[in-house]
Design a protein around this motif. Structure first.
Motif, short mmCIF file in Angstrom:
data_model
loop_
_atom_site.label_atom_id
_atom_site.label_comp_id
_atom_site.label_asym_id
_atom_site.label_seq_id
_atom_site.Cartn_x
_atom_site.Cartn_y
_atom_site.Cartn_z
N SER A 143 45.61 53.35 33.13
CA SER A 143 46.07 53.22 34.79
C SER A 143 45.01 52.69 35.57
O SER A 143 45.16 52.26 36.65
CB SER A 143 46.07 54.72 35.32
OG SER A 143 44.85 55.16 35.31
N SER A 144 43.93 52.09 34.96
CA SER A 144 42.88 51.35 35.42
C SER A 144 43.31 49.96 36.07
O SER A 144 42.58 49.19 36.82
CB SER A 144 41.56 51.30 34.85
OG SER A 144 41.67 50.53 33.72
N GLY A 145 44.19 49.47 35.06
CA GLY A 145 44.71 48.03 35.37
C GLY A 145 43.88 47.06 34.58
O GLY A 145 43.96 45.89 34.86
N ALA A 146 42.62 47.41 33.77
CA ALA A 146 41.77 46.76 33.22
C ALA A 146 42.48 45.96 32.10
O ALA A 146 43.46 46.28 31.42
CB ALA A 146 40.55 47.46 32.47
N THR A 147 42.07 44.85 31.44
CA THR A 147 42.47 44.13 30.37
C THR A 147 41.83 44.81 29.25
O THR A 147 40.67 45.27 29.33
CB THR A 147 42.28 42.71 30.53
OG1 THR A 147 40.98 42.43 30.49
CG2 THR A 147 42.82 42.02 31.67
N ILE A 148 42.29 44.14 28.00
CA ILE A 148 41.57 44.77 26.80
C ILE A 148 40.28 44.13 26.35
O ILE A 148 39.23 44.58 26.08
CB ILE A 148 42.59 44.40 25.49
CG1 ILE A 148 41.81 45.26 24.41
CG2 ILE A 148 42.68 42.89 25.32
CD1 ILE A 148 42.85 45.32 22.89
N GLU A 149 40.23 42.81 27.34
CA GLU A 149 38.86 42.17 27.14
C GLU A 149 37.85 42.68 28.12
O GLU A 149 36.58 42.99 27.50
CB GLU A 149 39.05 40.45 27.53
CG GLU A 149 39.91 39.84 26.76
CD GLU A 149 41.41 39.96 26.76
OE1 GLU A 149 42.10 40.56 27.91
OE2 GLU A 149 41.99 39.49 25.88
N GLU A 150 38.38 43.30 29.24
CA GLU A 150 37.33 44.18 30.05
C GLU A 150 37.15 45.33 29.28
O GLU A 150 36.01 45.82 29.27
CB GLU A 150 38.11 44.36 31.35
CG GLU A 150 38.32 43.10 32.13
CD GLU A 150 38.95 43.41 33.45
OE1 GLU A 150 38.67 42.74 34.42
OE2 GLU A 150 39.92 44.13 33.44
N LEU A 151 37.81 45.96 28.48
CA LEU A 151 37.60 47.17 27.86
C LEU A 151 36.50 46.92 26.80
O LEU A 151 35.49 47.49 26.48
CB LEU A 151 38.72 47.85 27.10
CG LEU A 151 38.53 48.98 26.38
CD1 LEU A 151 37.94 50.11 27.30
CD2 LEU A 151 39.90 49.54 25.81
N ARG A 152 36.81 45.76 25.82
CA ARG A 152 35.81 45.45 25.06
C ARG A 152 34.41 44.95 25.66
O ARG A 152 33.42 45.51 25.16
CB ARG A 152 36.24 44.10 24.14
CG ARG A 152 37.34 44.32 23.43
CD ARG A 152 37.77 43.24 22.57
NE ARG A 152 38.86 43.43 21.84
CZ ARG A 152 40.02 42.81 21.73
NH1 ARG A 152 40.29 41.82 22.68
NH2 ARG A 152 41.05 42.97 20.93
N GLU A 153 34.35 44.40 26.70
CA GLU A 153 33.15 44.23 27.45
C GLU A 153 32.45 45.27 27.94
O GLU A 153 31.19 45.56 27.90
CB GLU A 153 33.49 43.24 28.64
CG GLU A 153 31.83 42.83 29.48
CD GLU A 153 32.42 42.00 30.54
OE1 GLU A 153 31.21 41.75 31.41
OE2 GLU A 153 33.41 41.34 30.76
N ALA A 154 33.12 46.51 28.42
CA ALA A 154 32.51 47.52 28.82
C ALA A 154 31.93 48.37 27.67
O ALA A 154 30.85 48.82 27.69
CB ALA A 154 33.69 48.40 29.55
N PHE A 155 32.73 48.29 26.52
CA PHE A 155 32.08 49.04 25.41
C PHE A 155 30.92 48.39 24.75
O PHE A 155 30.20 49.19 24.34
CB PHE A 155 33.16 48.99 24.26
CG PHE A 155 33.17 49.98 23.20
CD1 PHE A 155 32.91 51.06 23.16
CD2 PHE A 155 32.95 49.32 21.79
CE1 PHE A 155 32.74 52.05 22.17
CE2 PHE A 155 32.71 50.20 20.87
CZ PHE A 155 32.65 51.57 21.07
N ALA A 156 30.86 46.93 24.93
CA ALA A 156 29.71 46.24 24.61
C ALA A 156 28.34 46.59 25.27
O ALA A 156 27.26 46.66 24.93
CB ALA A 156 29.75 44.77 24.40
#
Length: 72
Positions: free
Chosen positions: A23-36
């Protein structure tokens, strides 16, 4: 971002976390970056990477474990 996209980055996580991320509207790339950033923030800063965007910071906040300070 789909349920399967989130699982592909994070592995098994709580359904509430999945719903919050979706529901955050984030992209999968943003999720990968956050995880990194969670796994290696000092290394990423030392590489000279720019600081994460506001949306990535919000994802980091969702993913990080709560502090133990609140426990008695």
């Amino acid at each position: 971002m789909t349920h399967d996209d989130i699982i592909s980055v994070l592995g098994p996580v709580d359904e509430t976390v999945i719903a919050d991320i979706a529901s955050s509207g984030a992209t999968i790339e943003e999720l990968r970056e956050a995880f990194a950033w969670i796994g290696a923030d000092e290394a990423l800063v030392n590489e000279g990477r720019p600081l994460p965007s506001a949306r990535v910071v919000a994802l980091i906040d969702l993913l990080e474990a709560p502090d133990d300070e609140d426990e008695p």
